[in-house]
Design an enzyme around this catalytic site. Structure first.
Site, PDB file in Angstrom:
ATOM      1  CD  GLU A   1      -8.991   1.080   8.020  1.00  0.00           C
ATOM      2  OE1 GLU A   1      -8.934   0.149   8.842  1.00  0.00           O
ATOM      3  OE2 GLU A   1      -8.486   2.193   8.217  1.00  0.00           O
TER       4      GLU A   1
ATOM      5  CG  HIS B   1      -5.907  -2.040   8.922  1.00  0.00           C
ATOM      6  ND1 HIS B   1      -6.055  -0.882   9.660  1.00  0.00           N
ATOM      7  CD2 HIS B   1      -4.578  -2.127   8.661  1.00  0.00           C
ATOM      8  CE1 HIS B   1      -4.880  -0.324   9.839  1.00  0.00           C
ATOM      9  NE2 HIS B   1      -3.961  -1.057   9.246  1.00  0.00           N
TER      10      HIS B   1
ATOM     11  CG  ASN C   1      -8.970  -1.334  12.203  1.00  0.00           C
ATOM     12  OD1 ASN C   1      -8.030  -1.934  11.681  1.00  0.00           O
ATOM     13  ND2 ASN C   1      -9.536  -0.288  11.627  1.00  0.00           N
TER      14      ASN C   1
ATOM     15  CG  ASP D   1      -0.265  -0.408   2.513  1.00  0.00           C
ATOM     16  OD1 ASP D   1       0.972  -0.386   2.563  1.00  0.00           O
ATOM     17  OD2 ASP D   1      -0.974  -0.742   3.473  1.00  0.00           O
TER      18      ASP D   1
HETATM   19  C1  GLP Z   1      -0.491   0.361   8.607  1.00  0.00           C
HETATM   20  C2  GLP Z   1      -0.114  -0.455   7.387  1.00  0.00           C
HETATM   21  C3  GLP Z   1      -0.331  -1.921   7.619  1.00  0.00           C
HETATM   22  C4  GLP Z   1       0.303  -2.334   8.938  1.00  0.00           C
HETATM   23  C5  GLP Z   1      -0.359  -1.587  10.065  1.00  0.00           C
HETATM   24  C6  GLP Z   1       0.183  -1.975  11.432  1.00  0.00           C
HETATM   25  O1  GLP Z   1      -1.836   0.641   8.687  1.00  0.00           O
HETATM   26  N1  GLP Z   1      -0.829  -0.066   6.223  1.00  0.00           N
HETATM   27  O2  GLP Z   1       0.213  -2.659   6.553  1.00  0.00           O
HETATM   28  O3  GLP Z   1       0.162  -3.708   9.124  1.00  0.00           O
HETATM   29  O4  GLP Z   1      -0.112  -0.211   9.851  1.00  0.00           O
HETATM   30  O5  GLP Z   1       1.357  -1.270  11.666  1.00  0.00           O
HETATM   31  P1  GLP Z   1       2.373  -1.550  12.815  1.00  0.00           P
HETATM   32  O6  GLP Z   1       3.147  -2.728  12.405  1.00  0.00           O
HETATM   33  O7  GLP Z   1       3.216  -0.305  12.875  1.00  0.00           O
HETATM   34  O8  GLP Z   1       1.597  -1.766  14.060  1.00  0.00           O
END
Ligand code: GLP
Length: 239
Positions: free
Chosen positions: A141, A136, A134, A66
């Site tokens: 989402e 995702h 949440n 993404d």
């Molecule tokens: C963002 C990214 C996700 C990732 C999520 C959790 O929203 N788009 O791909 O998994 O954050 O991030 P973290 O690993 O910093 O908790």
């Protein structure tokens, strides 16, 4: 789903790295699906150490999950910058072989189509995923269609708040992102989820033990036939 629980972030990262080594050693041209966020940084550090010890990533190809809409290679918080800072600049990867959705695209619909078409030619040998608090995955989402392909997402307030720590203020966190869809993720030959910390425990529980429901996009991974989840004891605390 194979679930592996390790005692801390470092052990999660080195366990995850073993899967990457297996894939890259078996196929130097492997296609790696990459993720951003704090969760895979330890894994990327292991990949960098591996490179320093002689492992080569010269022929691998990558597709990222993404990107934020409105951010690009000159922005410190864009995901292309993240990938360069945390992995690409430290290994021998050919930058012509790395792919991310373009957050600065003029025509978003065309960019979604371009990325989906690209993914159709680049089935991931492994797709690395973190998980949002949440549930995702990528930026898909809760409520996203299970058969979604690359799409533009309006980020939930909870996601913007989670990611605010990387920006100077909430107002600076983009409101939209472009993400690989759930279908694109599920097409990968194998999937690796890494998650650590108590704030992921609820999402991890729903991903593994909850009903398969789009209310928790990660729960869809229960339907994948080769998904490994590597978590620490805190993230596993509700299992
Ligand atoms: C963002 C990214 C996700 C990732 C999520 C959790 O929203 N788009 O791909 O998994 O954050 O991030 P973290 O690993 O910093 O908790």
């Amino acid at each position: 789903m194979q679930v592996i629980v390790k005692s801390n972030y470092d052990d999660v990262s080195s366990e995850a790295y073993k899967l990457i080594v297996k894939i890259v050693e078996a196929n130097p041209n492997a296609i790696l699906g990459l993720a951003t966020g704090s969760s895979p940084i330890g894994l990327y550090n292991n990949m960098i150490d591996g490179y320093k010890k002689g492992m080569s990533y010269k022929e691998i190809r990558t597709v990222n999950l993404d990107e934020y809409i409105g951010l690009g290679k000159n922005d410190s918080q864009s995901y292309i910058t993240f990938m360069k800072e945390n992995l690409f600049s430290h290994i021998d990867i050919n930058l012509d072989n790395v792919n991310l959705p373009n957050g600065l695209c003029k025509n978003q619909e065309e960019e979604c189509q371009r990325y989906t078409a690209l993914l159709a030619t680049m089935q991931q040998d492994i797709q690395i995923l973190g998980i949002g608090s949440n549930g995702h995955i990528g930026f898909n989402e809760p409520g996203t269609a299970i058969d979604s392909t690359t799409n533009i997402v309006k980020l939930k307030e909870s996601t913007r708040l989670d990611n605010q720590r990387f920006f100077s203020s909430l107002a600076d966190v983009p409101t939209h992102a472009i993400t690989m869809g759930i279908k694109n993720i599920m097409m990968a030959k194998s999937i690796l989820v890494v998650a650590t910390g108590k704030n992921k425990a609820e999402a991890v529980y729903k991903m593994i033990k909850g009903p398969v429901s789009i209310d928790c996009p990660a729960s869809i991974l229960q339907l994948h036939n080769n998904c490994t989840v590597i978590i620490d004891t805190d993230a596993a605390s509700k299992l």
